[in-house]
Design an enzyme around this catalytic site. Structure first.
Site, PDB file in Angstrom:
ATOM      1  N   CYS A  85      28.207  -5.303 -26.484  1.00 34.67           N
ATOM      2  CA  CYS A  85      29.491  -6.301 -26.240  1.00 34.67           C
ATOM      3  C   CYS A  85      29.712  -5.258 -24.434  1.00 34.67           C
ATOM      4  O   CYS A  85      29.523  -4.563 -24.569  1.00 34.67           O
ATOM      5  CB  CYS A  85      29.584  -6.933 -27.120  1.00 34.67           C
ATOM      6  SG  CYS A  85      29.437  -7.609 -28.597  1.00 34.67           S
TER       7      CYS A  85
ATOM      8  N   ASN B  49      32.879  -3.634 -28.767  1.00 35.74           N
ATOM      9  CA  ASN B  49      31.677  -3.097 -28.193  1.00 35.74           C
ATOM     10  C   ASN B  49      31.537  -2.117 -28.438  1.00 35.74           C
ATOM     11  O   ASN B  49      30.999  -1.247 -28.999  1.00 35.74           O
ATOM     12  CB  ASN B  49      31.626  -2.636 -26.624  1.00 35.74           C
ATOM     13  CG  ASN B  49      30.541  -2.303 -26.393  1.00 35.74           C
ATOM     14  OD1 ASN B  49      29.428  -2.663 -26.773  1.00 35.74           O
ATOM     15  ND2 ASN B  49      30.704  -1.352 -25.405  1.00 35.74           N
TER      16      ASN B  49
END
Length: 655
Positions: free
Chosen positions: A2, A80
């Site tokens: 991400c 992430n």
């Protein structure tokens, strides 16, 4: 995989700009890192905002939406990466009495549960994975940034602005930080010198003044009460290297091969966990072939593999990849790329790599990522095999060079080096042409002056580390090229940790693990793959594999002049030696030829003397001299010129 961004403070802006609108603005440029979903969270009392872009890999349901709060509501995170052992962590939590009901099966939720139960640091120390995250502790009113042990995932941060418009900015990429109105946009000329020296800007620096990269293996904590961040190291490559060399594995070679194969199989199996299509890059070399072989051995279906080829023989590995794929029975896709298709990537580079980055293998890396993304969302790669198992030829070459010269007295070496450099490279070359008939065949028709001046650099090296820096650098004195660009200290120059007990080859491997791998190789792969919304995973960088590799005796990595001996033994159990044994080939493109041909006008427009003087970052003289020598075929300055051109192209796009 991400992308994230956010800010702390800067209340002077929130009176004019609605906080969620500002967070959306910061998240917009990193859309490709997470095209499946977006989320925003802002706490007005503390002035903290988090933005998230999601590439859905695990738990595709809304239960994986971020930013996500923990079950206790104490922690809010933008995450992430991937935690490969998160199911094991869940099981441990439940075994030890964690009672909150699970809302989904995402690794982000697992991480937050660990924070509630153990705290942030203890949870991160349990995690196996690649990650960067920002988490707000509502109870302590503290922001924590984290980065994985080796540096697979990026994290930028820094204070910008003044007064009530001063804000602490953070995010996955600089392009997100640039959207905040506090961002000062001031280029750090010292960082530019580093980029010319290394072809990348090494951590903790970034191309912008006041913005840093969080170092691998670190946690950073900051609160509105104090501007000074507290950085805590939870894992250190230097410590692991020293500990491994001091306490080596003492088993028989076959036992150590068994141990490595089992570790790699476990790493590969965990990294094959995904709720989306998955495949692998395959070059046909030792590292990627090992990863693919271990994937296929644990899969009931043919693994999807991808490679690109070039019509120029010196740059084409596709034929070898195809042979390995056929032997293993993978579902293989290859694409032969024309020079024009490769060059068409160049205009995209300043956006993909949103600070100057000049490793030209960025071009084929993007192309193979683009190819893979047509069929899969996750791709495993063979990166880090060279750093862990002694694969680069410079390891043996550097150690041999030092053995040959270190016995000579330093004054004598300096005298010899000075004698060689008293005559310019051009005059040495003229002499070689004049007296070519009586010179040894090995130095005929070569750039003798360049070789002699490089030899002088080697002779003048005061230490092995100085020699090694020379071997891995481009512009050796970038401060003479960059106006006001004195180089700051780095791990390779002034900030190197003590590596007691390591021999010279091991020192090179350790330094590469701390610098070249995270700052060049992993940046190259992350930005290229994220540019097409592809998640990449690196089984060799499971920290348990890294720690084991450093416990392996050097004699099992480099044996009888053969590199990566131990890793080869694992691979030969799956792939015949005849398909693997060949000279090492880099993953590159013929940039030098292109600069003399189809890219010549583009390059000239970027580094014309008039432009260089107007923009004011470079002294034009040495750049123009190298450009003239290169385009006329007298010298090959492709790497030096590509360093400058990538900065110029980035400057044009971003300023």
């Amino acid at each position: 995989m991400c992308g994230l961004a956010g800010f702390l403070g800067g209340r002077g802006f929130t009176a004019d700009i609605e906080p969620n609108s500002l967070l959306k603005r910061m998240a917009a440029p990193i859309l490709s890192r997470g095209p499946d979903d977006s989320g925003f969270w802002y706490n007005g009392e503390c002035g903290i905002g988090l933005a998230h872009r999601r590439l859905s890999i695990l738990d595709l349901s809304p239960a994986g939406h971020q930013p996500m709060a923990s079950a206790s509501s104490r922690y809010v995170i933008a995450f992430n990466g991937e935690i490969y052992n998160h199911l094991d962590i869940r099981a441990e939590l439940e075994q030890k009495g964690y009672r909150a009901a699970w809302r989904g099966h995402s690794d982000t939720e697992t991480l937050l549960a660990g924070f509630d139960f153990w705290g942030i640091k203890e949870t991160v120390e349990r995690a196996v994975g690649m990650f960067a995250f920002a988490v707000w502790d509502r109870e302590l009113r503290t922001l924590t940034l984290a980065r994985d042990r080796i540096g697979e995932k990026p994290m930028y941060y820094g204070w910008q602005g003044t007064g009530n418009k001063r804000a602490f900015l953070f995010g996955s990429e600089l392009k997100a930080l640039r959207q905040h109105p506090a961002f000062e946009n001031q280029i750090d000329r010292r960082a530019l010198s580093l980029q010319l020296h290394h072809s990348y800007v090494p951590a903790p620096y970034s191309i912008y003044t006041g913005i840093s990269k969080l170092m691998p293996g670190c946690l950073l904590s900051i609160s509105p009460r104090s501007e000074e961040p507290l950085i805590n190291v939870y894992w250190s490559a230097a410590t692991v290297a020293k500990a491994g060399v001091a306490a080596p594995e003492l088993g028989q070679p076959e036992q150590v091969v068994d141990m490595l194969e089992q570790l790699l199989k476990n790493s590969v199996r965990q990294q094959m966990l995904a709720d989306v299509p998955l495949g692998a890059f395959l070059s046909g070399g030792i590292d990627s072939s090992t990863v693919v072989a271990l994937m296929q051995s644990q899969s009931s279906r043919p693994i999807k593999t991808f490679s690109i080829g070039f019509h120029e023989d010196g740059y084409n590995e596709a034929v070898h990849a195809k042979a390995v794929a056929a032997h293993l029975g993978t579902d293989h896709t290859e694409l032969y790329v024309t020079a024009q298709e490769a060059m068409d990537v160049i205009p995209r580079l300043p956006t993909l790599y949103d600070e100057p980055f000049s490793d030209s293998s960025q071009i084929p890396t993007f192309l193979v990522s683009q190819l893979a993304r047509k069929e899969v969302t996750v791709a495993l790669s063979g990166d880090a095999g060279d750093e862990l198992f002694c694969g680069y030829t410079r390891y043996q070459d550097g150690a041999k060079l030092w053995r040959n010269i270190s016995s000579l007295p330093m004054p004598l070496r300096k005298l010899a080096a000075g004698s060689l450099t008293m005559i310019s490279e051009e005059n040495w070359n003229k002499a070689a042409l004049t007296f070519g008939g009586i010179l040894p065949r090995s130095v005929r028709n070569v750039h003798l002056g360049e070789k002699l001046h490089k030899g002088a650099m080697v002779l003048a090296s005061e230490s092995f580390d100085t020699l090694y820096r020379g071997l891995v650098s481009h512009w050796r004195d970038p401060a003479s090229v960059v106006i006001g660009g004195d180089m700051p200290p780095t791990v390779l120059n002034g900030l190197a940790p003590k590596l007691d007990g390591l021999d010279n080859v091991q020192r090179m491997m350790a330094l590469d693990l701390m610098t070249y791998l995270p700052d060049d190789i992993l940046v190259k792969v992350d930005r290229a793959a994220m540019g097409v919304s592809l998640e990449t995973r690196v089984p060799f960088l499971d920290h348990r594999v890294v720690e084991f590799a450093w416990r392996v005796p050097q004699s099992m990595k480099l044996r009888d002049g053969q590199s990566k001996w131990l890793l080869r033994q694992v691979l030969y159990r799956h792939v015949p030696k005849a398909l693997i044994e060949r000279p090492k080939m880099g993953f590159g493109v013929p940039i030098g030829d292109w600069l003399r041909g189809p890219l010549q006008d583009w390059a000239e427009s970027l580094i014309s003397e008039h432009r260089l003087r107007i923009e004011g970052f470079f002294h034009p003289e040495s750049i123009r001299r190298k450009w003239d020598e290169h385009r006329t075929g007298r010298r090959n300055w492709q790497y030096y010129l590509w360093d400058v051109l990538m900065f110029q192209a980035w400057l044009e796009k971003n300023h």
